[in-house]
Scaffold this motif. Sequence first.
Motif, PDB file in Angstrom:
ATOM      1  N   GLN A   2       9.388  -6.633  -2.425  1.00  0.00           N
ATOM      2  CA  GLN A   2       9.227  -5.555  -1.660  1.00  0.00           C
ATOM      3  C   GLN A   2       8.341  -4.452  -2.279  1.00  0.00           C
ATOM      4  N   SER A   3       7.326  -3.781  -1.447  1.00  0.00           N
ATOM      5  CA  SER A   3       6.465  -3.055  -1.887  1.00  0.00           C
ATOM      6  C   SER A   3       6.995  -1.698  -2.302  1.00  0.00           C
ATOM      7  N   ARG A   5       5.652   1.309  -2.031  1.00  0.00           N
ATOM      8  CA  ARG A   5       5.014   2.385  -1.056  1.00  0.00           C
ATOM      9  C   ARG A   5       5.963   2.625  -0.219  1.00  0.00           C
ATOM     10  N   THR A   6       5.978   3.819   0.267  1.00  0.00           N
ATOM     11  CA  THR A   6       6.859   4.308   1.290  1.00  0.00           C
ATOM     12  C   THR A   6       6.002   4.074   2.702  1.00  0.00           C
ATOM     13  N   SER A   7       6.639   4.466   3.745  1.00  0.00           N
ATOM     14  CA  SER A   7       5.601   4.499   5.010  1.00  0.00           C
ATOM     15  C   SER A   7       4.949   5.584   5.073  1.00  0.00           C
ATOM     16  N   THR A   8       5.405   6.872   4.660  1.00  0.00           N
ATOM     17  CA  THR A   8       4.391   7.971   4.608  1.00  0.00           C
ATOM     18  C   THR A   8       3.177   7.811   3.802  1.00  0.00           C
ATOM     19  N   ILE A  10       1.613   4.949   3.229  1.00  0.00           N
ATOM     20  CA  ILE A  10       0.892   3.860   3.761  1.00  0.00           C
ATOM     21  C   ILE A  10       0.248   4.307   4.818  1.00  0.00           C
ATOM     22  N   THR A  11       0.958   5.480   5.658  1.00  0.00           N
ATOM     23  CA  THR A  11       0.382   6.072   6.822  1.00  0.00           C
ATOM     24  C   THR A  11      -0.847   6.948   6.359  1.00  0.00           C
TER      25      THR A  11
END
Length: 78
Positions: A2-3, A5-8, A10-11
């Motif tokens: 699993q990465s 990094r959060t989805s925020t 990445i965005t």
Amino acid sequence: MQSARTSTAITLSVWKALFLRETLSHLFAGRAFWFWLLAGPMFYFGFLTFIDTVIRVKTVGGIETAIWLMAGRHSYFR
């Protein structure tokens, strides 16, 4: 695996990459853009200073309007 990094994160990375790609494509698209890169903010500040000093008031808080606007807008855009 699993990465971390959060989805925020990445965005924001994607937005930054898109912004940089667009900026570079405009910078190298033509020679006139280099002129507008410098002249655009000067025209913007000049026009708004003209509007506020000629049409509106001459002083703000005892300071000339042009100096007050330049200091305020310059610190806002930095």
